[in-house]
Design a protein around this motif. Sequence first.
Motif, PDB file in Angstrom:
ATOM      1  N   UNK A   1       3.005   2.329   7.348  1.00 17.59           N
ATOM      2  CA  UNK A   1       1.654   2.310   6.740  1.00 17.59           C
ATOM      3  C   UNK A   1       1.615   3.166   5.728  1.00 17.59           C
ATOM      4  N   UNK A   2       2.447   4.248   5.841  1.00 19.10           N
ATOM      5  CA  UNK A   2       2.088   5.413   4.625  1.00 19.10           C
ATOM      6  C   UNK A   2       3.019   4.883   3.188  1.00 19.10           C
ATOM      7  N   UNK A   3       2.509   5.684   2.215  1.00 21.78           N
ATOM      8  CA  UNK A   3       3.217   5.401   1.009  1.00 21.78           C
ATOM      9  C   UNK A   3       2.730   4.130   0.280  1.00 21.78           C
ATOM     10  N   UNK A   4       1.423   3.624   0.663  1.00 25.04           N
ATOM     11  CA  UNK A   4       1.158   2.224  -0.114  1.00 25.04           C
ATOM     12  C   UNK A   4      -0.342   2.177   0.118  1.00 25.04           C
ATOM     13  N   UNK A   5      -0.773   1.554  -0.867  1.00 26.32           N
ATOM     14  CA  UNK A   5      -2.177   1.354  -1.094  1.00 26.32           C
ATOM     15  C   UNK A   5      -2.648  -0.386  -0.537  1.00 26.32           C
ATOM     16  N   UNK A   6      -3.258  -0.320   0.458  1.00 28.00           N
ATOM     17  CA  UNK A   6      -3.050  -1.842   1.242  1.00 28.00           C
ATOM     18  C   UNK A   6      -4.691  -1.813   2.048  1.00 28.00           C
ATOM     19  N   UNK A   7      -5.212  -3.153   2.002  1.00 23.27           N
ATOM     20  CA  UNK A   7      -6.633  -3.265   2.699  1.00 23.27           C
ATOM     21  C   UNK A   7      -6.020  -2.722   4.251  1.00 23.27           C
ATOM     22  N   UNK A   8      -6.916  -2.052   4.881  1.00 19.81           N
ATOM     23  CA  UNK A   8      -7.006  -1.889   6.300  1.00 19.81           C
ATOM     24  C   UNK A   8      -5.957  -0.546   6.448  1.00 19.81           C
ATOM     25  N   UNK A   9      -5.401  -0.239   5.416  1.00 20.29           N
ATOM     26  CA  UNK A   9      -4.625   1.176   5.573  1.00 20.29           C
ATOM     27  C   UNK A   9      -5.693   2.023   5.498  1.00 20.29           C
ATOM     28  N   UNK A  10      -5.336   3.502   5.878  1.00 21.79           N
ATOM     29  CA  UNK A  10      -6.163   4.507   6.017  1.00 21.79           C
ATOM     30  C   UNK A  10      -6.297   5.033   4.539  1.00 21.79           C
ATOM     31  N   UNK A  11      -7.341   5.472   3.961  1.00 20.25           N
ATOM     32  CA  UNK A  11      -7.859   5.984   2.872  1.00 20.25           C
ATOM     33  C   UNK A  11      -7.235   7.056   2.570  1.00 20.25           C
ATOM     34  N   UNK A  12      -5.770   7.437   2.571  1.00 16.39           N
ATOM     35  CA  UNK A  12      -5.419   8.758   2.226  1.00 16.39           C
ATOM     36  C   UNK A  12      -4.656   8.432   0.860  1.00 16.39           C
ATOM     37  N   UNK A  13      -5.591   8.778  -0.224  1.00 19.22           N
ATOM     38  CA  UNK A  13      -5.129   8.721  -1.553  1.00 19.22           C
ATOM     39  C   UNK A  13      -5.275  10.163  -2.313  1.00 19.22           C
ATOM     40  N   UNK A  14      -4.562   9.815  -3.706  1.00 17.74           N
ATOM     41  CA  UNK A  14      -4.730  10.967  -4.542  1.00 17.74           C
ATOM     42  C   UNK A  14      -5.231  10.267  -5.838  1.00 17.74           C
TER      43      UNK A  14
END
Length: 444
Positions: free
Chosen positions: A387-400
């Motif tokens: 789940x880390x290192x990608x932007x996908x629906x339902x993933x944690x909103x851990x963003x830069x």
Amino acid sequence: MLRDSIPAYGPYWLRDARVHSAFLTEMPGPRDAEGLCRVDIQVDDGRIAGIEPEGTAPEEGVHVQMRGGQVWPGLVDAHTHLDKGHIWPRTSNPDGTFGGAINAVMSDRGANWSEEDIRARFEWGLRASFHHGTVAIRTHLDSYLPHGRNAWRVFRRLRDEWAGRITLQASSIAPLDRFQGDEGEELADLVAANGGVLGMVTRLTGGLHDDLPSDFQPMLDRFFQLAEDRGLEMDLHVDESGDSGARALREIALTAQRRGFKKPVQVGHCCSLSLQPEAFARETIKAVADAGLSVVVLPMCNMYLQGRAAGRTPRWRGVTLVHEMRAAGVRVSVASDNCRDPFYAYGDHDMLEVYRESTRILQLDHPIGDWPAAAARRPADAMGLREHGRIAVNNAADLILLNGRFMTEVLSRPNTDRVVIRNGRTVDSALPDWRELDTVVGMA
């Protein structure tokens, strides 16, 4: 300012953002020549609730205007040395060479590496990583016995304390010959007891990465056996030199295939491959691909160390054949490696810096292709963090969140104005001050 527009609670949309296709699991719309998609991103309850084509977010609700700025996922640093970081002020590298670094670290480790000393420097590095937007780290721990027990105790405590902020993994590091006999059993048991990854360097104690010793293969098989008996993954420092006799990478790949090794294997550095004859390099890369090895390269550190001789301009960049590896289907990541220790006098645990400098050193451009994944999705996959290192629906909103719109803008500045989002909320942190370590490294 962008930072001030992120709400403290409730759902919101990041409107008119650019996301590189290398970070997306599903394409919400067309991408441009650099691989960037124009999107609106919905954040709700700490997670990504939607990714839609730009301009489709509803008018109602809270909107954060990105004005075409880029959104990156939290980044993943798959090869670090947090236990030896920031000792440079008290123990520098007198000549900047690989051999000088080994001797300096050995001296400092024997004199100073108490649990308190390791913890202070280790956690300083975690704080810097978190501030910059890193969500997962694999650190190598010097595991020479009896010292190694201290390092693993510190790791275990910090892994638990930082859970939810940084996912922390650890791998042992010691020369291959240390894993022979009873010491090897004890080292492997130590790694297994702490939920670690079994790691080593393909040189012998007191030596450098050069011609393989005559008993290299039985020692390598012994190392594989230790991992197999305990169900451990492996992470190896391989061929970190400009010596064409350093040819361990091929033997590791062939051994993994011959033994049918089932667990993930990551190999780092692999510098000497770029100086091998073309036929041997192609054969080695094919073996790496066939064995399913993951490769992590450390371009800042290796360009610093390799090819260094007093009064002589370096003749090569000290890095491996990343483009040829990717063409063969090998998973290739970039990572920070050492920070402010005898192996690398610089660094700040910043994976955006690592990606920016990697682009320049390794020419990861024209085209950009999917190389941004080398700082995010690929290392996450190598570490088993899907789940880390990608932007996908339902993933944690851990963003830069970045002001830069195009890759040339993102790659031209240090991005000190970035906004780090964790679980949908702005991270309110400050970079740790170097002065905090003054008493630890003897500067006070």
